[in-house]
Design an enzyme around this catalytic site. Structure first.
Site, PDB file in Angstrom:
ATOM      1  N   LYS A   3      -4.281  18.403   9.567  1.00 38.37           N
ATOM      2  CA  LYS A   3      -2.908  18.682   9.866  1.00 38.37           C
ATOM      3  C   LYS A   3      -2.704  19.658  11.029  1.00 38.37           C
ATOM      4  O   LYS A   3      -3.732  20.211  11.537  1.00 38.37           O
ATOM      5  CB  LYS A   3      -2.648  19.221   8.530  1.00 38.37           C
ATOM      6  CG  LYS A   3      -2.522  18.384   7.322  1.00 38.37           C
ATOM      7  CD  LYS A   3      -1.649  18.930   6.048  1.00 38.37           C
ATOM      8  CE  LYS A   3      -1.889  17.913   5.015  1.00 38.37           C
ATOM      9  NZ  LYS A   3      -1.382  18.731   3.700  1.00 38.37           N
ATOM     10  N   TYR A  43       4.410  10.010   3.565  1.00 36.48           N
ATOM     11  CA  TYR A  43       4.519  11.090   2.324  1.00 36.48           C
ATOM     12  C   TYR A  43       5.904  10.373   1.575  1.00 36.48           C
ATOM     13  O   TYR A  43       6.373  11.275   0.850  1.00 36.48           O
ATOM     14  CB  TYR A  43       4.983  12.403   2.876  1.00 36.48           C
ATOM     15  CG  TYR A  43       3.515  13.212   3.017  1.00 36.48           C
ATOM     16  CD1 TYR A  43       2.620  13.153   2.197  1.00 36.48           C
ATOM     17  CD2 TYR A  43       3.425  14.028   4.257  1.00 36.48           C
ATOM     18  CE1 TYR A  43       1.339  13.890   2.403  1.00 36.48           C
ATOM     19  CE2 TYR A  43       2.365  14.760   4.516  1.00 36.48           C
ATOM     20  CZ  TYR A  43       1.207  14.623   3.539  1.00 36.48           C
ATOM     21  OH  TYR A  43       0.146  15.136   3.863  1.00 36.48           O
ATOM     22  N   ASN A 106      -2.374  23.599   4.132  1.00 34.01           N
ATOM     23  CA  ASN A 106      -3.648  23.409   3.762  1.00 34.01           C
ATOM     24  C   ASN A 106      -4.469  22.572   4.434  1.00 34.01           C
ATOM     25  O   ASN A 106      -5.259  21.996   4.016  1.00 34.01           O
ATOM     26  CB  ASN A 106      -3.451  23.076   2.143  1.00 34.01           C
ATOM     27  CG  ASN A 106      -2.566  21.713   1.972  1.00 34.01           C
ATOM     28  OD1 ASN A 106      -2.170  20.956   3.088  1.00 34.01           O
ATOM     29  ND2 ASN A 106      -2.807  21.216   0.772  1.00 34.01           N
ATOM     30  N   HIS A 109      -5.681  16.430   5.159  1.00 37.21           N
ATOM     31  CA  HIS A 109      -5.017  15.470   4.181  1.00 37.21           C
ATOM     32  C   HIS A 109      -6.165  14.751   4.086  1.00 37.21           C
ATOM     33  O   HIS A 109      -6.965  14.141   4.757  1.00 37.21           O
ATOM     34  CB  HIS A 109      -4.083  14.643   4.959  1.00 37.21           C
ATOM     35  CG  HIS A 109      -3.323  13.333   4.143  1.00 37.21           C
ATOM     36  ND1 HIS A 109      -2.877  13.313   2.982  1.00 37.21           N
ATOM     37  CD2 HIS A 109      -4.060  11.910   4.402  1.00 37.21           C
ATOM     38  CE1 HIS A 109      -2.677  11.970   2.542  1.00 37.21           C
ATOM     39  NE2 HIS A 109      -3.360  11.435   3.577  1.00 37.21           N
ATOM     40  N   GLU A 120      -2.716   3.857   4.233  1.00 35.88           N
ATOM     41  CA  GLU A 120      -2.590   4.794   5.294  1.00 35.88           C
ATOM     42  C   GLU A 120      -3.376   4.298   6.607  1.00 35.88           C
ATOM     43  O   GLU A 120      -3.054   4.827   7.705  1.00 35.88           O
ATOM     44  CB  GLU A 120      -3.144   5.980   4.849  1.00 35.88           C
ATOM     45  CG  GLU A 120      -2.009   6.685   3.685  1.00 35.88           C
ATOM     46  CD  GLU A 120      -2.426   7.936   2.868  1.00 35.88           C
ATOM     47  OE1 GLU A 120      -3.905   8.215   3.249  1.00 35.88           O
ATOM     48  OE2 GLU A 120      -1.586   8.363   2.124  1.00 35.88           O
TER      49      GLU A 120
END
Ligand code: UDP
Ligand code: MG
Length: 143
Positions: A3, A43, A106, A109, A120
């Site tokens: 990310k 998402y 965080n 992913h 994905e």
């Protein structure tokens, strides 16, 4: 995927190295600056959540590094390597346990099932991934 915070914090090499050293094989890799609509599609299952707008802001805040890793049980084991969604619940030794503090930062992913991985991969790598034979195969797998 690494990310935007993972990229900004120079964790790209560290995260790739963990998957390489584990024994997984890289099948695709690219840096991208996705449109918000692309992130909203990625998402989509979380669109009803209160944190959705903040999540899209976060994911659109800088480049990400997208990867496809292959190997036996890679989805399940890869999620273990990432750690729990909340860094405070991630074991030390996991990526999130070692490198971050807050759920909204965080650093990585990972697909949560083989079905979502297939979805994905199509979303992030419409051009396809790379098929190749790793010469290390016999040193990682019995058969
Ligand atoms: N997230 C958040 N607040 C929450 C839950 C999730 O900001 O309370 C963010 C967090 O970055 C997480 C992402 O939304 O990684 C996707 O949530 P999911 O439940 O799919 O967790 P993941 O699969 O990433 O572990
Ligand atoms: Mg998820």
């Amino acid at each position: 995927m690494i990310k935007p915070d993972g990229v900004q914090r120079n964790l790209v090499g560290e995260i790739i190295a963990r998957f390489e050293k584990k024994g997984y094989k890289l099948a695709a890799l690219k840096m991208a600056r996705p449109e918000r609509s692309h992130l909203e599609e990625h998402y989509a299952d979380l669109s009803g959540k209160g944190f959705f707008a903040g999540l899209i802001d976060y994911m659109a805040s800088g480049p990400v590094v997208c990867m496809v890793w292959t190997g036996v049980n890679v989805v399940l084991e890869g999620r273990k390597m990432l750690g729990a969604t909340k860094p405070s619940e991630s074991a030390m030794g996991t990526i999130r346990g070692d490198f971050c503090v807050e759920v909204g930062r965080n650093v990585c992913h990972g697909s949560d099932s083989t079905d979502s991985a297939e979805h994905e991969i199509k979303l992030w790598f419409p051009e396809g991934v790379c098929e190749w034979d790793a010469c290390t195969n016999a040193w990682i797998y019995e058969k």
